[in-house]
Enzyme design. Structure first.
Site, PDB file in Angstrom:
ATOM      1  N   GLU A 115       1.419 -16.117 -15.880  1.00 49.70           N
ATOM      2  CA  GLU A 115      -0.076 -16.385 -15.381  1.00 49.70           C
ATOM      3  C   GLU A 115      -1.063 -15.463 -15.877  1.00 49.70           C
ATOM      4  OE1 GLU A 115       1.313 -16.470 -11.585  1.00 49.70           O
ATOM      5  OE2 GLU A 115       1.631 -18.627 -11.682  1.00 49.70           O
ATOM      6  N   CYS A 163      -7.151 -10.654 -15.745  1.00 53.66           N
ATOM      7  CA  CYS A 163      -5.977  -9.943 -15.333  1.00 53.66           C
ATOM      8  C   CYS A 163      -4.860 -10.441 -16.357  1.00 53.66           C
ATOM      9  CB  CYS A 163      -5.812 -10.004 -14.027  1.00 53.66           C
ATOM     10  SG  CYS A 163      -4.313  -9.347 -13.368  1.00 53.66           S
ATOM     11  N   CYS A 222       9.587  -8.872 -14.431  1.00 53.57           N
ATOM     12  CA  CYS A 222       9.171  -7.445 -14.539  1.00 53.57           C
ATOM     13  C   CYS A 222      10.418  -6.618 -14.515  1.00 53.57           C
ATOM     14  CB  CYS A 222       8.295  -7.123 -13.226  1.00 53.57           C
ATOM     15  SG  CYS A 222       7.744  -5.341 -13.325  1.00 53.57           S
ATOM     16  N   CYS A 229       9.377  -3.618  -7.174  1.00 53.46           N
ATOM     17  CA  CYS A 229       8.743  -3.115  -6.152  1.00 53.46           C
ATOM     18  C   CYS A 229       9.045  -4.221  -5.079  1.00 53.46           C
ATOM     19  CB  CYS A 229       7.270  -2.675  -6.419  1.00 53.46           C
ATOM     20  SG  CYS A 229       7.190  -1.867  -7.630  1.00 53.46           S
ATOM     21  N   CYS A 235       6.248  -6.747  -3.788  1.00 54.72           N
ATOM     22  CA  CYS A 235       5.497  -7.530  -4.871  1.00 54.72           C
ATOM     23  C   CYS A 235       6.262  -8.834  -5.504  1.00 54.72           C
ATOM     24  CB  CYS A 235       5.561  -6.594  -6.197  1.00 54.72           C
ATOM     25  SG  CYS A 235       4.780  -7.340  -7.729  1.00 54.72           S
ATOM     26  N   CYS A 295      -3.429  -9.951  -6.600  1.00 59.43           N
ATOM     27  CA  CYS A 295      -2.364  -8.842  -6.990  1.00 59.43           C
ATOM     28  C   CYS A 295      -1.030  -9.284  -6.481  1.00 59.43           C
ATOM     29  CB  CYS A 295      -2.940  -7.694  -6.504  1.00 59.43           C
ATOM     30  SG  CYS A 295      -4.365  -7.087  -7.272  1.00 59.43           S
TER      31      CYS A 295
HETATM   32  N1  SAH Z   1       3.210  -3.322 -12.999  1.00 63.84           N
HETATM   33  C1  SAH Z   1       2.115  -2.925 -12.879  1.00 63.84           C
HETATM   34  C2  SAH Z   1       0.687  -3.806 -13.121  1.00 63.84           C
HETATM   35  C3  SAH Z   1       1.002  -5.065 -12.470  1.00 63.84           C
HETATM   36  S1  SAH Z   1       1.019  -5.107 -10.568  1.00 63.84           S
HETATM   37  C4  SAH Z   1       1.963  -1.834 -11.760  1.00 63.84           C
HETATM   38  O1  SAH Z   1       2.821  -2.060 -10.704  1.00 63.84           O
HETATM   39  O2  SAH Z   1       0.838  -1.026 -11.766  1.00 63.84           O
HETATM   40  C5  SAH Z   1      -0.822  -4.872 -10.288  1.00 63.84           C
HETATM   41  C6  SAH Z   1      -1.064  -4.357  -8.953  1.00 63.84           C
HETATM   42  O3  SAH Z   1      -0.850  -5.168  -8.036  1.00 63.84           O
HETATM   43  C7  SAH Z   1      -0.172  -3.032  -8.609  1.00 63.84           C
HETATM   44  O4  SAH Z   1      -1.121  -2.003  -8.282  1.00 63.84           O
HETATM   45  C8  SAH Z   1       0.651  -3.508  -7.529  1.00 63.84           C
HETATM   46  O5  SAH Z   1       1.115  -2.347  -6.879  1.00 63.84           O
HETATM   47  C9  SAH Z   1      -0.144  -4.556  -6.898  1.00 63.84           C
HETATM   48  N2  SAH Z   1       0.497  -5.386  -5.904  1.00 63.84           N
HETATM   49  C10 SAH Z   1       1.754  -5.931  -6.259  1.00 63.84           C
HETATM   50  N3  SAH Z   1       2.181  -6.829  -5.231  1.00 63.84           N
HETATM   51  C11 SAH Z   1       1.224  -6.759  -4.323  1.00 63.84           C
HETATM   52  C12 SAH Z   1       0.723  -7.729  -3.155  1.00 63.84           C
HETATM   53  N4  SAH Z   1       1.683  -8.315  -2.756  1.00 63.84           N
HETATM   54  N5  SAH Z   1      -0.500  -7.185  -2.386  1.00 63.84           N
HETATM   55  C13 SAH Z   1      -1.319  -6.505  -2.884  1.00 63.84           C
HETATM   56  N6  SAH Z   1      -1.058  -5.964  -4.211  1.00 63.84           N
HETATM   57  C14 SAH Z   1       0.171  -5.962  -4.690  1.00 63.84           C
HETATM   58 FE1  SF4 Z   2       6.439  -4.923 -11.484  1.00 64.75          FE
HETATM   59 FE2  SF4 Z   2       5.341  -5.585  -9.258  1.00 64.75          FE
HETATM   60 FE3  SF4 Z   2       6.098  -3.246  -9.411  1.00 64.75          FE
HETATM   61 FE4  SF4 Z   2       4.127  -3.823 -10.786  1.00 64.75          FE
HETATM   62  S1  SF4 Z   2       4.172  -3.891  -8.567  1.00 64.75           S
HETATM   63  S2  SF4 Z   2       5.876  -2.670 -11.284  1.00 64.75           S
HETATM   64  S3  SF4 Z   2       4.401  -5.997 -11.632  1.00 64.75           S
HETATM   65  S4  SF4 Z   2       7.409  -5.149  -9.346  1.00 64.75           S
END
Ligand code: SAH
Ligand code: SF4
Length: 406
Positions: free
Chosen positions: A125, A138, A145, A149, A152, A381
């Site tokens: 996406e 974005c 990934c 995390c 996420c 995000c």
């Molecule tokens: N993998 C990279 C970039 C993609 S995630 C990273 O982790 O930085 C983009 C941003 O969205 C990151 O700061 C991530 O921590 C945040 N993010 C992920 N899941 C989220 C959620 N459920 N609510 C709010 N922010 C989130």
């Molecule tokens: Fe991957 Fe989501 Fe962690 Fe970013 S926040 S590194 S997209 S698992």
């Protein structure tokens, strides 16, 4: 299936790609560097002496005019156009769905080829977020990934594969196609430059860009090329969960703005939220930030901090956050947690976010809270997850209702 790398510290899970990218029989020229374009022209019999000039022409047609067919390249000879058409395309990722949020955010679902022709394709996406003074795209870097995390949605998905430079640049091309944002079509600013509909790019879609370093680097260098899409590197931000060994290279070889997904002020908590922290703990991460090539008060690093109710949102956390960033030219982005079906966290109460934000603001950081955008279409995000594991209509309705009532 998730592959566990055996050399990793105990408890740390890093996924290995399930697939490789297999180029189609007729590859697209989108995403090739100038040297690769010259090589492709050489393979078609273009004499070496004229290749450089031909590359300039192609570059202009592809990245300034945004053309999708060789036919319209009027400055290129008919024979060469036919040869190009026989062996290449100008294809971008295929758009399979477009969703438009009540707040103007748009999300495109893009289809990418799988390893085996004819078998299940993949989807990523790409999200467009217009605002008053800017419009940010974005962009995704991986299908799924590498990391996991816990807050996420993308992290719960398997890593299928890295995107190619063409698939990364292709997302920017798709956005410009869909928005009608190619050079000649836009009204001019007072200074004669074209008014753009995509003004900023954030590598914050699916995937961890620094686990796909070379492809992301090559793609961003194409996007920033002054004779093409020409987006300033100050308007390109790469967000990483903290792949420390690649941070200096990001400054040296890309030179874009950096964002760090910090989310916790102790290793104990960060190990849980961002398991990569077990490999590269906070102190090492902050050292890499202090040493980031080009960092200055005019080029600050953004620290992202997702607000999780009762987990990382106390005022003591806020004070510790401010203390720990002392001496680093920094901005702080407090991101309200975007829930997704099955997530184990809740977003902090608005009152608590405001109190936390006040501590951060009083320490000199401007407007630390970012309002979530596109929640109703799951474009915010961490909500990106390809349609292969789509939500039920009911789940979507619930999220939409949530966005409406805020
Ligand atoms: N993998 C990279 C970039 C993609 S995630 C990273 O982790 O930085 C983009 C941003 O969205 C990151 O700061 C991530 O921590 C945040 N993010 C992920 N899941 C989220 C959620 N459920 N609510 C709010 N922010 C989130
Ligand atoms: Fe991957 Fe989501 Fe962690 Fe970013 S926040 S590194 S997209 S698992």
């Amino acid at each position: 299936m998730t592959a566990i790398t055996e050399t990793e510290p105990a408890g740390f899970v890093e996924k290995a790609p399930l697939e490789r990218y297999v180029p189609p029989a007729k590859p697209s020229l989108v995403g090739l560097s100038r040297a690769q374009l010259a090589e492709a022209l050489g393979a078609l019999g273009v004499p070496e002496g004229t290749r450089k000039m031909r590359v300039q022409q192609l570059w202009h047609w592809i990245y300034v005019r945004g053309v999708t067919s060789f036919d319209v390249m009027s400055s290129v000879s008919k024979d060469l156009r036919a040869a190009l058409d026989a062996h290449h395309t100008l294809a971008r990722p295929e758009v399979v769905a477009e969703q438009i949020s009540v707040d103007g955010t748009r999300k495109w679902l893009l289809r990418l080829p799988g390893e085996t022709a004819g078998e299940r394709p993949h989807e990523v996406e790409c999200v467009y977020i217009p605002d008053t003074d800017r419009a940010t795209l974005c962009v995704s870097s991986q299908v799924g990934c590498t990391l996991n995390c816990t807050f996420c949605h993308t992290g719960t998905q398997r890593l299928v594969r890295n995107l190619t430079p063409g698939e990364i640049v292709g997302q920017v091309m798709v956005a410009r196609d869909r928005l009608g944002d190619w050079h000649e079509k836009q009204p001019l600013n007072a200074d004669g430059t074209a008014r753009r509909l995509v003004t900023n790019i954030v590598m914050m879609g699916m995937g961890e860009p620094l686990y796909n370093f070379e492809n992301v680097r090559d793609a961003l260098n194409i996007v920033a090329d002054g004779e093409g899409i020409s987006l300033s590197k100050r308007r390109i931000t790469l967000s990483t969960s903290g792949v420390v060994p690649e941070i200096a290279r990001t400054g040296d070889e890309i030179g874009c703005m950096l964002a760090i997904s910090l989310h916790a002020v102790t290793d104990e908590l960060r190990n849980e939220l961002v398991p990569l922290n077990r490999k590269y703990p906070i102190a090492e991460l902050l050292k890499a930030c202090r040493d980031y090539p080009g960092v200055s008060n005019a080029r600050r690093i953004t620290f992202e901090y997702v607000m999780l109710k009762g987990v990382n949102d106390s005022l003591a956390d806020a004070k510790a956050l401010v203390r720990m960033l002392k001496g680093i030219p920094a901005k702080i982005n407090l991101i309200p947690f975007n829930p997704w079906p099955g997530s184990r966290y809740e977003c902090s109460d608005w009152e608590q976010i405001e109190k936390f934000s006040e501590v951060v603001f009083n320490a000199g950081y401007a407007s630390p809270v970012r309002t979530p955008r596109g929640r109703d279409i799951l474009a915010a995000c961490g909500q990106l997850k390809s349609a292969t594991e789509k939500l039920s209509a009911r789940e979507r309705m619930a999220l939409r209702a949530m966005a409406m009532t805020e």
